[in-house]
Write an enzyme that holds these catalytic residues in place. Structure first.
Site, PDB file in Angstrom:
ATOM      1  N   SER A 133       0.679  -1.153  -0.038  1.00 36.88           N
ATOM      2  CA  SER A 133      -0.091  -0.041  -0.044  1.00 36.88           C
ATOM      3  C   SER A 133       0.732   1.197  -0.113  1.00 36.88           C
ATOM      4  CB  SER A 133      -0.862  -0.098   1.288  1.00 36.88           C
ATOM      5  OG  SER A 133      -1.526   1.181   1.445  1.00 36.88           O
ATOM      6  N   TYR A 158      -2.435  -0.115  10.100  1.00 42.58           N
ATOM      7  CA  TYR A 158      -2.689  -0.977   8.726  1.00 42.58           C
ATOM      8  C   TYR A 158      -1.209  -0.761   7.926  1.00 42.58           C
ATOM      9  CZ  TYR A 158      -3.793  -1.036   3.670  1.00 42.58           C
ATOM     10  OH  TYR A 158      -4.067  -1.453   2.406  1.00 42.58           O
TER      11      TYR A 158
END
Length: 344
Positions: A133, A158
């Site tokens: 990501s 995350y």
């Protein structure tokens, strides 16, 4: 169908947004795909079932409900299936949710990915590609974000789990010779997307005549990347199998490669868009101005993302072509059709 070698491919998170679009494109190329997904309730599972209903129309597709955190399920699947390529898109997504429910990220993104790596170790594959990501860039100020930049300062759990995935993949590439490619996605959007994403919730709120929440008072930019461009990038990398860089030296060689068969790429649009232009594109596509309520920045969020895609362009001639106005228009048209909205 294109003239391509038919491959047997596992797509984890196959009922997810990217998983669905990628699988559909691979099936159209004639590849044999097994998709797995745990169909969790992070967002409306009906969306996932509706995606799968379109994929099962292909004879070369099989769907299995299963979870990558179930080690026995995964090892049995690998043992019986003989995968050549694995694309791991299964993960607990969402920056903000990671603050509310951190353990979900450890379970899926760390323990689950560990199971994928172990399965690839015991039942070797030609190539493992996995979702990372743009969040790994965390508090970085230098832009565009390059795979040569340090990513040791995450601002959400995350992001930390995605950075961990890259480290875990590198270790398995080094120890067991598994060729791994990490894909740092930049704010992917498009039809059949995720309801927790801003473009989806903004669209819903405008149609429902509710005010939208605009964080950091609109002073943010995102490198929004249309789903078709992302899929093109992933498919282009399938056969770009990483190899070890002989005599790799971090002082002069790219840190996105290694002495192990390991590689990292950004997959982004390489064109940041301001949040207010993004909202305007939604308003224009719907034909109605949003009621806006402005808030301060949320914990774990970042002001700007901007992908340097030079390495990806060099590897596969990657050139994203979808403008935010065009991409949002396609999404809004899908949204109206999916939810049967007749809006004047």
């Amino acid at each position: 169908m294109k003239d391509v070698e038919t491959l047997k491919i596992l797509v984890t998170g196959g009922a997810g947004f990217i998983g669905y679009h990628l699988t559909k494109a691979l099936l159209r190329e004639g590849h044999r795909i097994i998709g797995i997904d745990n169909m969790n309730e992070y967002y409306d599972p009906q969306l996932k079932y509706d995606r799968i209903s379109k994929l099962v129309e292909f004879d070369n597709y099989q769907f299995l409900k299963g979870d990558i955190t179930n080690k026995d399920f995964l090892l049995t699947l690998f043992e019986n299936s003989g995968f050549e390529i694995v694309i791991n898109l299964a993960a607990q997504a969402g920056v903000r949710y990671s603050i509310e429910n951190p353990y979900a990220y450890i379970d899926s993104n760390i323990y689950g990915f560990m199971n994928v790596l172990e399965a690839c170790r015991h039942f070797p594959v030609k190539h493992l590609l996995y979702a990372s990501s743009s969040s790994v860039y965390g508090g970085n100020k230098m832009s565009p974000f390059s795979t040569s930049h340090n990513v040791d300062h995450p601002v959400s759990l995350y992001a930390a789990t995605k950075k961990s995935n890259e480290l875990m993949a590198h270790t398995y590439s080094h120890l067991y010779g598994i060729p791994t490619t990490g894909l740092r996605f930049f704010t992917v959007y498009g039809p059949f997307g995720r309801p927790d994403m801003a473009y989806y919730s903004f669209t819903k709120d405008i149609f429902d005549e509710r005010p939208i929440k605009v964080f950091n008072h609109g002073l943010m930019e995102r490198d929004f990347t249309y789903i078709d461009d992302v899929v093109e990038g992933i498919i282009g990398l399938l056969k770009q199998i990483p190899s070890s860089v002989k005599n790799w030296d971090e002082s002069k060689d790219s840190i996105s490669s290694s002495f192990a068969p390991y590689k990292i790429y950004n997959i982004g649009n390489n064109a940041p868009v301001s949040l207010m232009r993004f909202i305007k594109a939604i308003e224009s596509s719907i034909g109605k101005e949003a009621k806006k309520v402005f808030f301060d920045m949320q914990p774990g969020d970042v002001v700007k993302t901007y992908a340097d895609v030079d390495e990806l362009e060099e590897a596969i001639d990657f050139k994203p072509t979808t403008t935010i106005e065009d991409g949002i228009s396609r999404f809004v048209n899908w949204y109206k059709d999916y939810y049967n909205i007749r809006f004047e």
